[in-house]
Design an enzyme around this catalytic site. Structure first.
Site, PDB file in Angstrom:
ATOM      1  N   HIS A  75       0.827  -1.211   0.000  1.00  0.00           N
ATOM      2  CA  HIS A  75       0.000   0.000   0.000  1.00  0.00           C
ATOM      3  C   HIS A  75       0.865   1.267   0.000  1.00  0.00           C
ATOM      4  O   HIS A  75       0.733   2.129  -0.871  1.00  0.00           O
ATOM      5  CB  HIS A  75      -0.918  -0.017   1.230  1.00  0.00           C
ATOM      6  CG  HIS A  75      -1.864   1.136   1.291  1.00  0.00           C
ATOM      7  ND1 HIS A  75      -3.166   1.051   0.871  1.00  0.00           N
ATOM      8  CD2 HIS A  75      -1.696   2.412   1.717  1.00  0.00           C
ATOM      9  CE1 HIS A  75      -3.758   2.234   1.029  1.00  0.00           C
ATOM     10  NE2 HIS A  75      -2.884   3.076   1.548  1.00  0.00           N
ATOM     11  N   GLU A  76       1.765   1.343   0.954  1.00  0.00           N
ATOM     12  CA  GLU A  76       2.622   2.543   1.019  1.00  0.00           C
ATOM     13  C   GLU A  76       3.545   2.605  -0.199  1.00  0.00           C
ATOM     14  O   GLU A  76       3.855   3.687  -0.690  1.00  0.00           O
ATOM     15  CB  GLU A  76       3.421   2.562   2.326  1.00  0.00           C
ATOM     16  CG  GLU A  76       2.573   2.565   3.615  1.00  0.00           C
ATOM     17  CD  GLU A  76       1.476   3.628   3.651  1.00  0.00           C
ATOM     18  OE1 GLU A  76       1.661   4.714   3.067  1.00  0.00           O
ATOM     19  OE2 GLU A  76       0.418   3.361   4.263  1.00  0.00           O
ATOM     20  N   HIS A  85       1.688   4.416  -2.851  1.00  0.00           N
ATOM     21  CA  HIS A  85       1.728   5.869  -2.613  1.00  0.00           C
ATOM     22  C   HIS A  85       3.089   6.434  -3.026  1.00  0.00           C
ATOM     23  O   HIS A  85       3.181   7.484  -3.655  1.00  0.00           O
ATOM     24  CB  HIS A  85       1.524   6.164  -1.120  1.00  0.00           C
ATOM     25  CG  HIS A  85       0.090   6.136  -0.668  1.00  0.00           C
ATOM     26  ND1 HIS A  85      -0.888   6.910  -1.238  1.00  0.00           N
ATOM     27  CD2 HIS A  85      -0.528   5.441   0.320  1.00  0.00           C
ATOM     28  CE1 HIS A  85      -2.056   6.689  -0.620  1.00  0.00           C
ATOM     29  NE2 HIS A  85      -1.855   5.794   0.326  1.00  0.00           N
ATOM     30  N   GLU A 134      -4.761   7.755  -3.211  1.00  0.00           N
ATOM     31  CA  GLU A 134      -5.204   6.472  -2.682  1.00  0.00           C
ATOM     32  C   GLU A 134      -5.473   5.475  -3.817  1.00  0.00           C
ATOM     33  O   GLU A 134      -5.317   4.269  -3.622  1.00  0.00           O
ATOM     34  CB  GLU A 134      -6.447   6.681  -1.815  1.00  0.00           C
ATOM     35  CG  GLU A 134      -6.847   5.508  -0.956  1.00  0.00           C
ATOM     36  CD  GLU A 134      -5.878   5.206   0.200  1.00  0.00           C
ATOM     37  OE1 GLU A 134      -4.931   5.982   0.434  1.00  0.00           O
ATOM     38  OE2 GLU A 134      -6.087   4.173   0.872  1.00  0.00           O
TER      39      GLU A 134
END
Ligand code: CO
Length: 499
Positions: free
Chosen positions: A263-264, A267, A293
């Protein structure tokens, strides 16, 4: 003065502000990752001082004059014009805040956060409620200061998702409600998948190494970033050439590290993909939190929770953890990481029920802003909506209305961007599948760089050149459409749950 010279002055001023803002970000990163306990007091002061300096430089009348002159100039390129327009918008907004309001909300924010911490300790919403009420009053005041059409919530949404409108979100979440609630009920009637193997003992170091390998596979540039550990994983950047990610490792739950890393990482790829020449300028910044997101969710859900991704990676994982996974097939692993089960805690929710958590928060925020909901009733309303949408009985305030930090920081209007991001992610990934020949085969082999390049070219390099809506239309030929998320969800979960 020529437009060229004037523009250069603007760029110089903006970069000076950026230097300060990114230094603040570095202090904030250190605060979360390494700062010793006693460092907190002066650190808060240092961040406060630098924030004040950045603010003063930005609202300087001289910058305002440069901007208005540039706005009426015909000698700028299209991209230069776009930078100026976006900065002018930010500048005009910033100038609307009276100093008294800025000072008061800083104080109220710190008090509300303290009240939230205390309430969490005592597991009691009433400890938090009076301060939250003051905060909500201030957010209503902020909406009046900023100005809005139709609904005060629009003013706050715009801070996180420029251009988003309350009535459009009403329509979107109505679709979520009418499609997803019943679908999740259908899933709940099916036999549950096994997840026991995720909770076995996975030692720290090999988990960490596996996470690093996943980031490398995605094309995260370790010469322009690094990963550290923090209690709440996040991504931050000090320029496009220094983008940090954090994760956390739980030796008794493999999924904690797994999802935060991907997830990060998603980003971070966005931030690393912004163009160096746009440092300090709007074109060097992400367009909105929803689009941000979409990048993390695309990697986390569409890639990382897909069967193809684990074709090769599960073999790798099994060589690292042969004992823990000896009785688990790739198909069982895939099903396990996609388990759907309604729960109380948003950050632990699966990719479908997650949106009910957001829906509750959206409805409450909207109601708080138009006064149809009172802070004192929040616990009851929260629990009733959880019963209605998720069919769960919230056992305590900490597992209910007190679980998120956002409102205590005054972040009202932030939550909907999480759902928007997930829905954008599906729409973008659909398009990528059409445009990248053999994308699924590439993913199966762990070759993810062409996907990263596609995202870079379509989204990352543009920064704030286009609005979120324009971007979505340019990439997919239409604005955000929930039907793609629903199609994806049906196909995937009907397969997993044998429906
Ligand atoms: Co995120």
């Amino acid at each position: 003065m020529s437009a060229k010279e004037l523009y250069q002055q603007y760029v110089t001023a903006m970069r000076k502000i950026a230097d300060i803002k990114y230094s603040i970000a570095l202090l904030g990163w250190d605060q979360e990752c390494y700062q010793p306990k006693k460092g907190a007091e002066f650190r808060a002061q240092q961040i406060g001082t630098l924030s004040g300096m950045a603010h003063d430089l930005f609202v300087d009348d001289k910058l305002g004059e440069i901007l208005s002159q540039l706005k009426s100039s015909n000698d700028l390129s299209e991209l230069q014009k776009r930078n100026v327009e976006e900065t002018f918008k930010d500048y005009t907004r910033e100038k609307k805040y009276p100093t008294s309001f800025v000072e008061k909300i800083a104080q109220v924010t710190s008090q509300t956060y303290q009240a939230w911490l205390k309430a969490r300790e005592q597991n009691d919403f009433k400890v938090y409620s009076p301060m939250l009420e003051t905060m909500i009053d201030m957010k209503r005041e902020e909406a009046e200061i900023l100005g809005y059409e139709n609904h005060p919530y629009n003013a706050l949404l715009d801070l996180y998702e420029p251009g988003a409108k309350t009535d459009e979100l009403d329509v979107l979440f109505k679709e979520v409600r009418s499609n997803l609630v019943d679908f999740v009920k259908e899933i709940a009637a099916k036999p549950q998948v096994r997840t026991d193997f995720l909770k076995r003992n996975y030692p720290y170091q090999p988990q960490w190494d596996f996470g690093i390998d996943m980031l490398k596979q995605m094309g995260y540039d370790f010469d322009a970033g690094r990963q550290d550990v923090s209690p709440h994983p996040f991504t931050t950047n000090f320029s496009m050439q220094d983008v940090r990610v954090t994760t956390r490792v739980n030796e008794n739950d493999f999924s904690t590290m797994l999802w935060s890393c991907i997830h990060e990482g998603g980003h971070a790829l966005y931030e690393q993909g912004l163009l160096v020449e746009n440092y300090g300028l709007p074109l060097g910044e992400a367009v909105s939190l929803g689009i941000h997101e979409s990048q993390s969710r695309l990697w986390e859900n569409l890639v990382g929770r897909g069967f193809g991704y684990w074709k090769g990676n599960f073999r790798n994982l099994k060589t690292v953890f042969p004992e823990q996974l000896k009785d688990v097939s790739d198909n069982e692993f895939y099903k396990g990481i996609n388990k759907v089960q309604p729960s109380f805690i948003r950050v632990e929710a699966d990719e479908l029920t997650y949106h009910f958590h957001i829906m509750v928060r959206f409805e409450i925020e909207k109601g708080l802003m138009d006064k149809s909901i009172q802070v004192k009733d929040l616990s009851e309303i929260w629990n009733a909506r959880y019963k209605e949408y998720l069919n769960v009985d919230v056992p305590s305030a900490n597992k209910g209305v007190l679980q998120d930090i956002h409102w205590s920081h005054g972040s009202i209007g932030y939550f909907p961007t999480y759902s928007l991001g997930s829905f954008y992610a599906v729409q973008f990934f659909n398009q990528a599948t059409k445009e990248i020949a053999g994308l699924n085969e590439q993913i199966e082999k762990g070759e993810l760089l062409q996907l990263r390049e596609w995202l870079r070219e379509k989204i990352h390099v543009h920064g704030r050149r286009f609005t979120a809506r324009e971007l979505c239309e340019r990439i997919t030929g239409e604005p955000l459409n929930f039907k793609y998320f629903m199609q994806y969800a049906r196909k995937k979960y009907e397969g997993i749950y044998g429906m």
